[in-house]
Design a protein around this motif. Structure first.
Motif, short mmCIF file in Angstrom:
data_model
loop_
_atom_site.label_atom_id
_atom_site.label_comp_id
_atom_site.label_asym_id
_atom_site.label_seq_id
_atom_site.Cartn_x
_atom_site.Cartn_y
_atom_site.Cartn_z
N THR A 115 -42.25 82.05 34.79
CA THR A 115 -41.30 83.09 35.40
C THR A 115 -40.06 81.92 35.87
OG1 THR A 115 -42.51 82.07 37.46
CG2 THR A 115 -42.24 84.64 37.00
N GLN A 116 -40.51 80.43 35.49
CA GLN A 116 -39.58 78.78 35.69
C GLN A 116 -39.36 79.08 37.30
OE1 GLN A 116 -39.74 76.32 33.26
NE2 GLN A 116 -40.94 77.59 32.41
N ILE A 117 -39.51 79.70 38.29
CA ILE A 117 -39.34 80.12 39.64
C ILE A 117 -40.17 78.99 40.04
CG2 ILE A 117 -39.69 81.08 41.61
CD1 ILE A 117 -39.36 83.98 40.36
N ASP A 118 -39.66 77.42 40.76
CA ASP A 118 -40.02 76.78 41.47
C ASP A 118 -40.99 76.85 42.35
OD1 ASP A 118 -38.72 74.84 39.12
OD2 ASP A 118 -36.57 75.37 40.33
N LYS A 119 -40.92 77.78 43.23
CA LYS A 119 -41.87 77.69 44.46
C LYS A 119 -43.09 77.51 43.59
CE LYS A 119 -41.68 82.51 45.68
NZ LYS A 119 -41.19 84.05 46.18
N TYR A 120 -43.52 78.67 42.95
CA TYR A 120 -45.21 78.60 42.48
C TYR A 120 -45.08 77.75 41.98
CZ TYR A 120 -43.93 83.33 42.02
OH TYR A 120 -43.61 85.09 42.28
N ASN A 121 -44.56 76.12 41.35
CA ASN A 121 -44.98 74.69 40.69
C ASN A 121 -45.08 74.43 42.23
OD1 ASN A 121 -45.60 72.92 38.83
ND2 ASN A 121 -43.76 71.90 39.11
N ASN A 127 -44.70 81.24 62.68
CA ASN A 127 -43.48 79.36 63.06
C ASN A 127 -41.97 79.48 62.98
OD1 ASN A 127 -44.86 77.17 65.41
ND2 ASN A 127 -46.56 78.63 63.97
N ASN A 128 -41.52 80.38 61.71
CA ASN A 128 -40.33 80.26 60.80
C ASN A 128 -40.36 78.93 60.17
OD1 ASN A 128 -38.18 81.95 60.52
ND2 ASN A 128 -37.34 81.05 62.05
N LYS A 129 -41.53 78.92 59.43
CA LYS A 129 -41.23 77.55 59.01
C LYS A 129 -42.13 77.77 57.96
CE LYS A 129 -43.25 72.45 59.15
NZ LYS A 129 -43.79 71.64 60.16
N HIS A 130 -41.52 76.68 56.44
CA HIS A 130 -41.95 77.15 55.07
C HIS A 130 -42.07 78.17 55.06
CE1 HIS A 130 -41.91 73.04 55.03
NE2 HIS A 130 -43.41 73.62 55.80
N SER A 131 -40.51 79.61 55.24
CA SER A 131 -41.14 80.80 55.33
C SER A 131 -41.39 81.49 53.88
CB SER A 131 -39.59 81.65 56.48
OG SER A 131 -39.95 81.42 57.24
N GLU A 132 -39.93 80.98 53.01
CA GLU A 132 -40.53 81.62 51.57
C GLU A 132 -41.96 81.90 50.81
OE1 GLU A 132 -38.72 83.93 49.68
OE2 GLU A 132 -37.60 83.81 51.21
N PHE A 133 -42.66 80.21 51.81
CA PHE A 133 -43.86 80.07 50.45
C PHE A 133 -44.97 80.53 51.52
CE2 PHE A 133 -41.01 75.51 49.48
CZ PHE A 133 -41.66 76.12 47.78
N GLY A 134 -44.19 81.04 53.02
CA GLY A 134 -45.75 81.68 53.77
C GLY A 134 -45.91 82.74 53.43
N LYS A 193 -51.96 67.70 59.22
CA LYS A 193 -51.00 66.90 58.85
C LYS A 193 -50.28 67.32 57.35
CE LYS A 193 -49.36 62.44 58.20
NZ LYS A 193 -49.23 60.48 58.35
N ILE A 194 -51.18 67.87 56.03
CA ILE A 194 -50.44 67.81 54.69
C ILE A 194 -49.87 69.41 54.86
CG2 ILE A 194 -51.50 68.89 52.80
CD1 ILE A 194 -53.46 66.73 52.43
N ILE A 195 -50.91 70.79 56.60
CA ILE A 195 -49.98 71.83 56.04
C ILE A 195 -49.04 71.97 57.03
CG2 ILE A 195 -50.36 74.11 57.10
CD1 ILE A 195 -53.73 73.27 56.55
N TYR A 196 -48.92 70.95 58.13
CA TYR A 196 -48.05 70.93 58.68
C TYR A 196 -46.44 70.50 58.43
CZ TYR A 196 -45.05 69.99 63.22
OH TYR A 196 -44.39 69.60 64.05
N LYS A 197 -46.79 69.44 57.35
CA LYS A 197 -45.76 69.25 56.36
C LYS A 197 -45.17 70.19 55.54
CE LYS A 197 -44.16 65.45 53.40
NZ LYS A 197 -44.35 64.38 52.73
N GLY A 198 -45.68 70.81 54.60
CA GLY A 198 -45.59 72.10 53.51
C GLY A 198 -45.44 71.41 52.61
N PRO A 199 -45.19 72.33 51.83
CA PRO A 199 -44.94 72.27 50.64
C PRO A 199 -43.70 71.46 50.74
CG PRO A 199 -45.19 74.36 50.59
CD PRO A 199 -45.43 74.18 52.61
N GLU A 200 -43.55 70.86 49.21
CA GLU A 200 -42.35 69.96 49.12
C GLU A 200 -41.73 70.62 47.98
OE1 GLU A 200 -43.10 65.78 47.96
OE2 GLU A 200 -44.38 65.52 49.92
#
Length: 444
Positions: A43-49, A208-215, A432-439
């Protein structure tokens, strides 16, 4: 002697239980990472990468913990179970060596390339490294379960005059009828664990309304993978594995199902009950008539042998432990199917992300697939006792005669303290990794 056997078994049970908390996530997560990377290429959609790279960080941390906790188990074959290693090393050494030389190195080598080589390799080769990590992790599981399957149903061997087992048919190790059902059942259990972890983290982000698209992506992916794997873990893989127990270990099947007396006209399936081994009955049972016969033989009136048909010397060592482990596994598996089915319905109706009670349920269910997988392994191991190699080598004959129970207890306490610290460190780093979320990155 009894104290020595008890502490040897307790130490191995503790170390392997703690260790397997990690491989069950890496095996399932490796497949999900490949899926996210494939979706990005398609798809070339960056969120998957970004999702693939985020979960590979969790994978790498989990993998490291699996390595650290796996090494002491290898040493225990020489310290606590030296006689077992001496007698069976010519067979189990084959698969264990292959797991270390091929699968582990494949997995660890390409893990580094996936983590650090994206820009150098390009996207297609980066996907290939992720796929090879997946291949290595699943091959590792396959070879370990090949070892376990030989202990449950020994094939392709002969016993020399000195009592040692040697392999006379290498192909028999991998055509063992116990192997494929056990492997597929185990891998589906791993996928269930991964699915709840991924969906639970996604639910945490949404709530938590944080990183909602990834959520939303994590919840959707976890629910779909989880529903498919939870159905497959029950049928056909669980059904297939159970039929192997009926065929090759009928006394084990009777004990884990709580069948003390052979029933005429078909066997009932026990939903709830407490085994009273001394009086050979189930207390306070709730059962459905004839269902077990139908599930086992597809005949309502098929006879299933009860424990009364076997000599007590053949009984599993710990019938209550076996019975409860099996029923915990099955009960939790049923709950998983129900919850994930409701979540899938809400996903189809486009209401899942606003159905808070399901999101909370997905998040708080994260520990329970670990419990179910552990109970499943306890079922397999307790069902084989009092044998190390079923019907050929008893547990009492496999221990190290020169290692005292005091030494084993002392090192067991040391493992408990060390693993407690390792477990807390893992939770802190993973949190810590989960709280920071995807980059989020832009590669196009």
């Amino acid at each position: 002697m009894e104290d020595m056997i008890f502490y040897d078994r307790m130490q191995f049970a503790f170390t392997i239980t703690f260790h397997y908390l990690f491989p069950q996530l890496t095996m399932g997560l490796s497949l999900m990472i490949v899926y996210f990377k494939w979706k990005f290429l398609r798809t070339q959609i960056d969120k998957y990468n970004d999702a693939a790279k985020f979960w590979m960080k969790i994978f790498a941390l989990n993998f490291a913990m699996g390595v650290v906790t796996g090494i002491p188990m290898e040493f225990q074959f020489g310290t606590n179970w030296a006689k077992f290693s001496e007698l069976t090393g010519g067979i189990i050494g084959q698969t264990l060596a292959m797991e270390g030389m091929f699968s582990f190195f494949l997995e660890s080598s390409f893990l580094g390339l996936f983590l650090f080589g994206e820009k150098l390799l390009g996207q297609k080769l980066h996907f290939l490294t992720g796929f090879l990590v997946f291949l290595g992790s699943w091959a590792s599981g396959y070879l370990i379960i090949a070892t376990h399957s030989w202990m449950q149903h020994p094939v392709g061997y002969e016993i020399l005059e000195n009592g040692k087992f040697v392999l006379n048919n290498f192909g028999a190790l991998f055509s063992n009828p116990w192997l494929l059902p056990s492997f597929l059942h185990n891998q589906m259990g791993s996928l269930i664990t991964t699915s709840f972890v991924v969906a639970g983290v996604g639910a945490f982000y949404i709530l938590n309304n944080k990183h909602s698209e990834f959520g939303k992506l994590f919840v959707k992916t976890g629910v779909i993978f989880g529903l498919v794997s939870s159905l497959l873990v029950a049928f056909p893989t669980g059904d297939w594995a159970a039929k192997n127990v009926v065929k090759y270990q009928p006394v084990t099947f009777a004990a884990m199902e709580g069948i003390f007396e052979t029933e005429e006209g078909g066997s009932e399936i026990i939903l709830i009950g407490q085994p009273d081994v001394e009086n050979k009955k189930l207390d306070n049972k709730i059962a459905v008539p004839n269902i077990l016969s139908f599930l086992t033989y597809q005949k309502w009136d098929a006879e299933i042998k009860g424990l009364n048909e076997f000599d007590e010397s053949a009984y599993p060592t710990n019938i209550p432990g076996l019975y409860y482990s099996y029923h915990i596994m099955v009960g939790l598996g049923t709950i998983f199917i129900g919850l994930l089915l409701l979540a899938a319905v809400q996903l189809f109706r486009k209401k899942l992300y606003k159905t808070k009670w399901i999101l909370w349920s997905l998040m708080f269910m994260i520990p329970f697939p670990y419990i179910a997988n552990t109970a499943g392994w306890y079922t397999a191991e307790l069902g084989r006792q009092p044998w190390l190699v079923y019907n050929l080598l008893r547990t009492v004959d496999g221990i190290s005669p020169t290692v005292s129970s005091g030494n084993t207890l002392f090192t067991l306490l040391g493992f408990i303290g060390l693993y407690l610290l390792l477990g807390l460190l893992f939770l802190m780093l993973a949190g810590k990794i989960i709280y920071k979320g995807p980059e989020t990155t832009k590669l196009n």
